[in-house]
Design a protein around this motif. Structure first.
Motif, PDB file in Angstrom:
ATOM      1  N   UNK A   1       0.851  -1.185   0.000  1.00 44.90           N
ATOM      2  CA  UNK A   1       0.000   0.000   0.000  1.00 44.90           C
ATOM      3  C   UNK A   1       0.890   1.238   0.000  1.00 44.90           C
ATOM      4  N   UNK A   2       0.594   2.148  -0.915  1.00 46.35           N
ATOM      5  CA  UNK A   2       1.460   3.307  -1.106  1.00 46.35           C
ATOM      6  C   UNK A   2       0.628   4.583  -1.136  1.00 46.35           C
ATOM      7  N   UNK A   3       1.053   5.591  -0.376  1.00 46.86           N
ATOM      8  CA  UNK A   3       0.382   6.891  -0.368  1.00 46.86           C
ATOM      9  C   UNK A   3       0.875   7.716  -1.548  1.00 46.86           C
ATOM     10  N   UNK A   4      -0.053   8.362  -2.251  1.00 46.98           N
ATOM     11  CA  UNK A   4       0.316   9.141  -3.428  1.00 46.98           C
ATOM     12  C   UNK A   4      -0.367  10.508  -3.428  1.00 46.98           C
ATOM     13  N   UNK A   5       0.275  11.426  -4.159  1.00 50.21           N
ATOM     14  CA  UNK A   5      -0.269  12.774  -4.329  1.00 50.21           C
ATOM     15  C   UNK A   5      -0.783  12.991  -5.748  1.00 50.21           C
ATOM     16  N   UNK A   6      -0.368  12.111  -6.660  1.00 44.33           N
ATOM     17  CA  UNK A   6      -0.807  12.225  -8.047  1.00 44.33           C
ATOM     18  C   UNK A   6      -0.174  11.135  -8.885  1.00 44.33           C
ATOM     19  N   UNK A   7      -0.779  10.860 -10.026  1.00 42.51           N
ATOM     20  CA  UNK A   7      -0.208   9.902 -10.967  1.00 42.51           C
ATOM     21  C   UNK A   7      -0.836  10.115 -12.341  1.00 42.51           C
ATOM     22  N   UNK A   8      -0.099   9.698 -13.356  1.00 41.23           N
ATOM     23  CA  UNK A   8      -0.560   9.825 -14.731  1.00 41.23           C
ATOM     24  C   UNK A   8      -0.638   8.439 -15.339  1.00 41.23           C
ATOM     25  N   UNK A   9      -1.806   8.081 -15.827  1.00 39.45           N
ATOM     26  CA  UNK A   9      -1.987   6.782 -16.465  1.00 39.45           C
ATOM     27  C   UNK A   9      -1.790   6.928 -17.969  1.00 39.45           C
ATOM     28  N   UNK A  10      -1.104   5.971 -18.558  1.00 45.04           N
ATOM     29  CA  UNK A  10      -0.822   6.039 -19.995  1.00 45.04           C
ATOM     30  C   UNK A  10      -2.076   5.864 -20.834  1.00 45.04           C
TER      31      UNK A  10
ATOM     32  N   UNK B   1       3.995  14.127 -17.725  1.00 42.78           N
ATOM     33  CA  UNK B   1       3.931  12.691 -18.029  1.00 42.78           C
ATOM     34  C   UNK B   1       2.959  12.421 -19.173  1.00 42.78           C
ATOM     35  N   UNK B   2       1.828  13.135 -19.195  1.00 38.54           N
ATOM     36  CA  UNK B   2       0.873  12.946 -20.283  1.00 38.54           C
ATOM     37  C   UNK B   2       1.502  13.278 -21.632  1.00 38.54           C
ATOM     38  N   UNK B   3       2.283  14.347 -21.682  1.00 39.65           N
ATOM     39  CA  UNK B   3       2.984  14.695 -22.920  1.00 39.65           C
ATOM     40  C   UNK B   3       3.962  13.594 -23.306  1.00 39.65           C
ATOM     41  N   UNK B   4       4.657  13.075 -22.318  1.00 43.66           N
ATOM     42  CA  UNK B   4       5.635  12.007 -22.541  1.00 43.66           C
ATOM     43  C   UNK B   4       4.952  10.734 -23.054  1.00 43.66           C
ATOM     44  N   UNK B   5       3.738  10.476 -22.588  1.00 40.16           N
ATOM     45  CA  UNK B   5       3.050   9.223 -22.892  1.00 40.16           C
ATOM     46  C   UNK B   5       2.223   9.266 -24.183  1.00 40.16           C
ATOM     47  N   UNK B   6       2.205  10.397 -24.861  1.00 40.93           N
ATOM     48  CA  UNK B   6       1.372  10.522 -26.061  1.00 40.93           C
ATOM     49  C   UNK B   6       1.755   9.537 -27.160  1.00 40.93           C
ATOM     50  N   UNK B   7       3.021   9.141 -27.203  1.00 41.85           N
ATOM     51  CA  UNK B   7       3.446   8.175 -28.230  1.00 41.85           C
ATOM     52  C   UNK B   7       3.356   6.740 -27.727  1.00 41.85           C
ATOM     53  N   UNK B   8       2.761   6.561 -26.533  1.00 42.57           N
ATOM     54  CA  UNK B   8       2.574   5.223 -25.991  1.00 42.57           C
ATOM     55  C   UNK B   8       3.679   4.756 -25.073  1.00 42.57           C
TER      56      UNK B   8
ATOM     57  N   UNK C   1      10.625   9.818 -21.067  1.00 42.54           N
ATOM     58  CA  UNK C   1      11.226  11.137 -20.962  1.00 42.54           C
ATOM     59  C   UNK C   1      11.410  11.851 -22.277  1.00 42.54           C
ATOM     60  N   UNK C   2      10.711  11.383 -23.322  1.00 40.78           N
ATOM     61  CA  UNK C   2      10.830  12.003 -24.649  1.00 40.78           C
ATOM     62  C   UNK C   2       9.431  12.276 -25.200  1.00 40.78           C
ATOM     63  N   UNK C   3       8.942  13.503 -25.103  1.00 39.58           N
ATOM     64  CA  UNK C   3       7.645  13.822 -25.702  1.00 39.58           C
ATOM     65  C   UNK C   3       7.758  13.859 -27.222  1.00 39.58           C
ATOM     66  N   UNK C   4       6.636  13.999 -27.895  1.00 41.65           N
ATOM     67  CA  UNK C   4       6.654  14.127 -29.354  1.00 41.65           C
ATOM     68  C   UNK C   4       7.215  15.502 -29.708  1.00 41.65           C
ATOM     69  N   UNK C   5       8.299  15.520 -30.465  1.00 36.73           N
ATOM     70  CA  UNK C   5       8.964  16.769 -30.820  1.00 36.73           C
ATOM     71  C   UNK C   5       8.540  17.220 -32.216  1.00 36.73           C
ATOM     72  N   UNK C   6       8.800  18.486 -32.505  1.00 34.88           N
ATOM     73  CA  UNK C   6       8.293  19.083 -33.737  1.00 34.88           C
ATOM     74  C   UNK C   6       8.967  18.514 -34.978  1.00 34.88           C
ATOM     75  N   UNK C   7      10.289  18.302 -34.903  1.00 36.05           N
ATOM     76  CA  UNK C   7      11.049  17.835 -36.073  1.00 36.05           C
ATOM     77  C   UNK C   7      11.894  16.618 -35.706  1.00 36.05           C
ATOM     78  N   UNK C   8      12.148  15.778 -36.679  1.00 35.79           N
ATOM     79  CA  UNK C   8      12.998  14.614 -36.441  1.00 35.79           C
ATOM     80  C   UNK C   8      14.390  15.030 -35.985  1.00 35.79           C
TER      81      UNK C   8
END
Length: 276
Positions: free
Chosen positions: A138-147, A178-185, A189-196
């Motif tokens: 059992x763990x106490x939390x203040x927030x979390x982001x689900x993929x 985290x939501x930005x990071x998880x957009x590609x599934x 630590x790498x969000x979707x960037x504008x250019x390759x």
């Protein structure tokens, strides 16, 4: 022959949906963005978001538009008997939408619901502790982001963070990064960037900065970023985002390359909003 025609009709509808769907969504969002911003909402945000009045007029207008789209598209759910108020929604939306001022056009695409607990909440995790051995903790939390589709927040922590903007801790900024990071599934630590061409630079800077934080933590040194960022790259990005928005001057002084990288990604300069 009839079956072939039906197949082509279905394919045509699918292709049409793929091409037209995003255009319809963009038009709908634009209509929402340019609605008059309610004066009551303006008053709430001025009271709850300390840096709001420090934003440039254009940044405030864009933030208002993003807030309206965010509130129209996301569902807020109170947990443990919490009654979700307009103030709660606006506070969370205004902080989260700071991450959208780079005008990427996405609104945390996988997110559907924000669950709000009154305070710290407890979850039960099943963890493998050895071969064929599972343990419940059992763990106490203040927030979390689900993929998949949810962010979970403690309202008590949200309020504490907005009242103490310059301490470098902000659960909303953290979980929505985290939501930005998880957009590609993937949460790495790498969000979707504008250019390759942006990805090699991102990898180079983030790797160096992450290793430095890990080394500093191991040596017990004082760090600008929270030690939790040394847990893994996904947490480093979220912690770096918190620090970028809340402690911009310290981050720019101690980690100029990281500050420049995040400034280029978020397309804002929080140093203009936060006093030294």
């Amino acid at each position: 022959m009839g079956t072939t025609i039906i197949i082509f009709l279905i394919l045509g509808l699918i292709v049409t949906g793929i091409l037209i769907g995003p255009l319809i969504t963009k038009q709908r969002r634009n209509r929402i963005k340019y609605r008059p911003f309610p004066p009551l909402w303006q008053a709430i945000i001025e009271n709850k978001l300390p840096i709001y009045l420090k934003l440039a007029p254009d940044e405030r207008r864009r933030l208002q538009g993003h807030i309206q789209v965010f509130l129209a598209e996301k569902q807020f759910i109170g947990c443990k008997g919490l009654q979700v108020t307009e103030e709660m929604k606006l506070t969370i939306a205004s902080v989260a939408c700071l991450l959208l001022l780079n005008e990427r056009g996405e609104y945390f695409s996988k997110l559907r619901s924000i669950l709000i607990y009154p305070s710290t909440y407890v979850v039960t995790e099943t963890i493998a502790t050895g071969d064929y051995v599972m343990e419940e903790r059992r763990e106490a939390r203040l927030g979390e982001s689900w993929s998949r589709d949810q962010v979970v927040l403690s309202w008590e922590q949200v309020e504490q963070d907005t009242h103490n903007w310059k301490d470098g801790h902000n659960v909303v900024l953290h979980e929505f990064a985290h939501q930005l990071d998880q957009e590609d599934g993937k949460a790495e630590g790498v969000p979707i960037l504008q250019r390759k061409s942006d990805y090699p630079i991102w990898a180079q800077v983030m790797t160096v900065e992450y290793q430095q934080l890990c080394n500093d933590v191991q040596q017990g040194l004082t760090t600008v970023m929270d030690r939790y960022g040394a847990t893994k790259p996904a947490e480093f990005f979220a912690v770096a985002t918190e620090t970028f928005f809340e402690k911009p001057h310290q981050l720019r002084q101690k980690h100029p390359a990281l500050y420049e990288l995040l400034q280029r990604y978020y397309q804002v300069d929080p140093g203009q909003w936060v006093e030294e």
